[in-house]
Design an enzyme around this catalytic site. Structure first.
Site, PDB file in Angstrom:
ATOM      1  CG  ASP A  16      -1.792   1.223   1.304  1.00 29.40           C
ATOM      2  OD1 ASP A  16      -2.540   1.497   0.348  1.00 29.40           O
ATOM      3  OD2 ASP A  16      -1.719   1.919   2.335  1.00 29.40           O
ATOM      4  CB  ALA A  17       3.734   2.255   2.095  1.00 28.21           C
TER       5      ALA A  17
END
Length: 133
Positions: A16-17
């Site tokens: 996600d990051a």
């Protein structure tokens, strides 16, 4: 850290990051600078619906290896216990699988593969053509 030993949720957390950073860099490169615009446009890439769509398109095209599909399934099959209110559980799980795959590419040093996938999905959103209009 051994990426192949990490849970699907941990891989998705990293993914996600990593995906968000790719999107943010891309939007800034396109010339967007206002936080409101950046947030609104990033949803085209980071929402569960968008990520599920990316996965489905790439999967249908036979893009992923069996190992990559296994990593995807690890992320998809992780039971988080909660799903965002505005997202179907199936869409959310597919997007979590895509994020797990993204995290795995990053943690295993497969940045070329990550960028290859990015270059395949980026044009499907069509932001460049919206800028030209």
């Amino acid at each position: 850290m051994q990426p192949n030993e990490l849970s699907g949720s941990t891989l998705a957390y990293i993914g996600d990051a990593v995906w968000s950073l790719l999107v943010r860099e891309y939007l800034v490169e396109l010339g967007y600078g206002r936080a409101k615009d950046l947030q609104r446009l990033s949803v085209n890439f980071v929402s569960a619906k968008a990520q599920a769509r990316f996965y489905e398109q790439l999967h249908a095209a036979g893009t992923f290896s069996e190992e990559e599909e296994e990593i995807f399934r690890r992320g998809r099959n992780f039971k988080s216990g909660s799903v965002p209110k505005n997202t179907d559980v199936q869409i959310y799980r597919i997007s979590t699988g895509f994020e797990a795959l993204t995290g795995w590419w990053h943690l295993t040093g497969q940045t070329a593969r990550l960028h290859e996938i990015w270059e395949q999905v980026r044009p499907t959103v069509g932001l460049e053509s919206k800028l030209m209009a």
